[in-house]
Design a protein around this motif. Structure first.
Motif: not given
Length: 127
Positions: A26-54
């Protein structure tokens, strides 16, 4: 305490990859945020972030020989969600390069005028 997710962080030279694998259906991985960034991609059970340190409001801390970047992975719960909001720290620590120094603020003043510039200074003694 039960563990419902797995977080894998890879700290690159100037970027971070983060994979959040969720076991609760029942967890919605699209609701995850890394700081101010949305996931780069997500599925029903996973969220993936690829972000610059800046990006994403990463905080930088220089201590001695270490350069530390930190941020928070946050789950934003909705009103109809069964899952509670949470925050998970994300930290990447690097050895500070020997030739790296923090940027020093160097203001540049430009003054434009059509006539002569005049400066006045007055000293005042208490009395």
């Amino acid at each position: 305490m039960a563990v419902y997710a797995d977080m894998k962080v890879d700290c690159g030279p100037d970027f971070v990859t983060l994979m959040w694998t969720e076991s609760r259906p029942q967890a919605d991985t699209s609701l995850l945020r890394l700081g101010s960034c949305f996931p780069t991609s997500f599925s029903a059970g996973e969220a993936y972030f690829y972000v610059d340190l800046t990006d994403c409001n990463f905080r930088r801390l220089v201590t001695g020989d270490a350069l530390v970047y930190s941020n928070d992975l946050t789950y934003i719960a909705t009103a109809d969600s069964y899952n509670l909001a949470f925050t998970q720290p994300v930290v990447c620590a690097y050895e500070r390069p020997k030739d790296w120094y923090a940027a020093i603020y160097d203001p540049v003043f430009k003054t434009y005028s059509l006539g002569d510039l005049q400066f006045n200074i007055g000293l005042m003694n208490g009395g």
